[in-house]
Scaffold this motif. Structure first.
Motif, mmCIF file in Angstrom:
data_model
loop_
_atom_site.group_PDB
_atom_site.id
_atom_site.type_symbol
_atom_site.label_atom_id
_atom_site.label_comp_id
_atom_site.label_asym_id
_atom_site.label_seq_id
_atom_site.Cartn_x
_atom_site.Cartn_y
_atom_site.Cartn_z
ATOM 1 N N GLU A 1 43.696 42.841 39.711
ATOM 2 C CA GLU A 1 44.334 42.163 38.579
ATOM 3 C C GLU A 1 44.480 40.691 38.915
ATOM 4 O O GLU A 1 44.899 40.327 40.013
ATOM 5 C CB GLU A 1 45.707 42.774 38.312
ATOM 6 C CG GLU A 1 45.643 44.208 37.870
ATOM 7 C CD GLU A 1 47.008 44.862 37.790
ATOM 8 O OE1 GLU A 1 48.016 44.197 38.080
ATOM 9 O OE2 GLU A 1 47.055 46.047 37.452
ATOM 10 N N ASN A 2 44.109 39.841 37.970
ATOM 11 C CA ASN A 2 44.249 38.406 38.151
ATOM 12 C C ASN A 2 45.696 38.034 37.875
ATOM 13 O O ASN A 2 46.202 38.244 36.773
ATOM 14 C CB ASN A 2 43.299 37.664 37.203
ATOM 15 C CG ASN A 2 43.245 36.179 37.459
ATOM 16 O OD1 ASN A 2 44.183 35.594 38.000
ATOM 17 N ND2 ASN A 2 42.138 35.571 37.073
ATOM 18 N N PHE B 1 43.700 47.779 42.370
ATOM 19 C CA PHE B 1 42.276 47.525 42.218
ATOM 20 C C PHE B 1 41.623 48.689 41.510
ATOM 21 O O PHE B 1 42.187 49.774 41.414
ATOM 22 C CB PHE B 1 41.608 47.286 43.584
ATOM 23 C CG PHE B 1 41.624 48.466 44.506
ATOM 24 C CD1 PHE B 1 40.622 49.429 44.447
ATOM 25 C CD2 PHE B 1 42.635 48.624 45.443
ATOM 26 C CE1 PHE B 1 40.625 50.523 45.295
ATOM 27 C CE2 PHE B 1 42.649 49.712 46.305
ATOM 28 C CZ PHE B 1 41.643 50.660 46.230
ATOM 29 N N ARG C 1 43.023 39.608 32.440
ATOM 30 C CA ARG C 1 41.745 39.530 33.139
ATOM 31 C C ARG C 1 41.841 40.102 34.544
ATOM 32 O O ARG C 1 42.897 40.119 35.139
ATOM 33 C CB ARG C 1 41.276 38.080 33.232
ATOM 34 C CG ARG C 1 40.927 37.491 31.904
ATOM 35 C CD ARG C 1 39.621 36.810 31.785
ATOM 36 N NE ARG C 1 38.943 36.512 33.014
ATOM 37 C CZ ARG C 1 37.644 36.631 33.139
ATOM 38 N NH1 ARG C 1 36.922 37.038 32.149
ATOM 39 N NH2 ARG C 1 37.048 36.331 34.273
ATOM 40 N N SER C 2 40.707 40.531 35.040
ATOM 41 C CA SER C 2 40.638 40.979 36.422
ATOM 42 C C SER C 2 39.675 40.060 37.173
ATOM 43 O O SER C 2 38.923 39.300 36.573
ATOM 44 C CB SER C 2 40.171 42.431 36.485
ATOM 45 O OG SER C 2 38.921 42.561 35.839
ATOM 46 N N TYR C 3 39.740 40.140 38.482
ATOM 47 C CA TYR C 3 38.955 39.276 39.341
ATOM 48 C C TYR C 3 38.098 40.145 40.253
ATOM 49 O O TYR C 3 38.609 41.060 40.910
ATOM 50 C CB TYR C 3 39.904 38.389 40.158
ATOM 51 C CG TYR C 3 39.233 37.386 41.042
ATOM 52 C CD1 TYR C 3 38.385 36.417 40.517
ATOM 53 C CD2 TYR C 3 39.439 37.404 42.415
ATOM 54 C CE1 TYR C 3 37.773 35.492 41.338
ATOM 55 C CE2 TYR C 3 38.832 36.479 43.244
ATOM 56 C CZ TYR C 3 37.999 35.524 42.696
ATOM 57 O OH TYR C 3 37.381 34.610 43.510
ATOM 58 N N THR C 4 36.793 39.888 40.307
ATOM 59 C CA THR C 4 35.876 40.664 41.128
ATOM 60 C C THR C 4 35.989 40.208 42.576
ATOM 61 O O THR C 4 35.791 39.033 42.877
ATOM 62 C CB THR C 4 34.428 40.512 40.615
ATOM 63 O OG1 THR C 4 34.404 40.849 39.223
ATOM 64 C CG2 THR C 4 33.485 41.416 41.374
ATOM 65 N N ASP D 1 28.387 41.362 34.778
ATOM 66 C CA ASP D 1 28.882 41.138 36.140
ATOM 67 C C ASP D 1 27.926 40.324 37.004
ATOM 68 O O ASP D 1 28.289 39.936 38.117
ATOM 69 C CB ASP D 1 29.149 42.480 36.834
ATOM 70 C CG ASP D 1 30.294 43.243 36.211
ATOM 71 O OD1 ASP D 1 31.356 42.634 35.987
ATOM 72 O OD2 ASP D 1 30.130 44.449 35.950
ATOM 73 N N TYR E 1 31.709 44.208 46.121
ATOM 74 C CA TYR E 1 30.633 44.962 45.486
ATOM 75 C C TYR E 1 29.888 45.778 46.536
ATOM 76 O O TYR E 1 29.965 45.515 47.737
ATOM 77 C CB TYR E 1 29.652 44.040 44.752
ATOM 78 C CG TYR E 1 28.704 43.320 45.679
ATOM 79 C CD1 TYR E 1 27.394 43.739 45.801
ATOM 80 C CD2 TYR E 1 29.125 42.248 46.443
ATOM 81 C CE1 TYR E 1 26.516 43.099 46.659
ATOM 82 C CE2 TYR E 1 28.264 41.598 47.297
ATOM 83 C CZ TYR E 1 26.970 42.026 47.408
ATOM 84 O OH TYR E 1 26.095 41.397 48.273
ATOM 85 N N GLU F 1 29.222 37.192 38.884
ATOM 86 C CA GLU F 1 30.178 37.512 39.944
ATOM 87 C C GLU F 1 29.489 38.205 41.124
ATOM 88 O O GLU F 1 29.836 37.946 42.283
ATOM 89 C CB GLU F 1 31.310 38.386 39.405
ATOM 90 C CG GLU F 1 32.248 37.631 38.483
ATOM 91 C CD GLU F 1 32.966 36.498 39.203
ATOM 92 O OE1 GLU F 1 33.770 36.780 40.106
ATOM 93 O OE2 GLU F 1 32.699 35.327 38.878
ATOM 94 N N GLU G 1 37.484 45.277 41.454
ATOM 95 C CA GLU G 1 38.274 44.264 40.746
ATOM 96 C C GLU G 1 39.750 44.425 41.081
ATOM 97 O O GLU G 1 40.227 45.538 41.289
ATOM 98 C CB GLU G 1 38.127 44.430 39.231
ATOM 99 C CG GLU G 1 36.734 44.233 38.712
ATOM 100 C CD GLU G 1 36.640 44.487 37.220
ATOM 101 O OE1 GLU G 1 35.885 43.756 36.568
ATOM 102 O OE2 GLU G 1 37.316 45.409 36.705
#
Length: 169
Positions: A60-61, A4, A67-70, A13, A73, A16, A58
């Motif tokens: 890794e997708n 991450f 792409r990465s995935y959120t 962003d 936060y 997301e 984030e």
């Protein structure tokens, strides 16, 4: 274990962040409490005088290597207490359940602690919903003080309807 990264949020962003805000509200049993829009987030956090700052987490997708995935936060802002001076107020902090326990939250708290110190703030403050025992216990283990018991504070809010009435009197 997922890799991450934590980074400052950008205007891109906002969708997301809003998704995570809604997930967090559902977790707190208040799924209809979110009236905020992506446009509100964009306007309020990324203008000349932002009302908030935000970090996003984030991973890794796995389906798309590029792409990465959120997955989390932290939204915060700076405020002032006339007794202790500047402080960082952590307004909202959420990590999706499947990604909890991987160190993401700890890393966000580390970055926020560094930010608090770098901006010469006296402390970082935040609220935790009373029934969220795991979070309360975690923050206590980390050394947080529970001001509701130590200082006896009550949190109050005037809603917009009340403000309109009071402003007109």
């Amino acid at each position: 274990m997922s890799h991450f990264r934590i980074r400052p949020a950008t205007p891109q962003d906002c969708p997301e962040i809003l998704r995570l805000i809604k997930e967090g509200a559902a977790y707190e049993h208040k799924p209809n409490a979110v009236t905020l829009t992506e446009e509100d987030l964009l306007q309020d956090g990324f203008g000349e005088h932002p009302f908030y700052y935000c970090l996003v987490a984030e991973v890794e997708n796995e389906e798309q290597i590029e792409r990465s995935y959120t997955v989390g936060y932290a939204m915060y802002y700076f405020t002032y207490d006339p007794r202790i001076g500047k402080l960082l107020y952590l307004e909202d902090f959420y990590i999706m359940e499947p990604y909890q326990g991987l160190g993401i939250g700890s890393e966000i708290l580390k970055i926020l602690s560094q930010t608090t110190l770098q901006t010469n703030c006296s402390c970082m403050q935040f609220l935790v919903v009373i029934w969220n025992k795991p979070s309360v216990e975690y923050y206590m283990r980390c050394g947080a003080s529970d001001l509701s018991t130590e200082e006896g504070w009550h949190l109050f809010r005037f809603n917009k309807e009340t403000l309109l009435r009071m402003a007109a009197e």
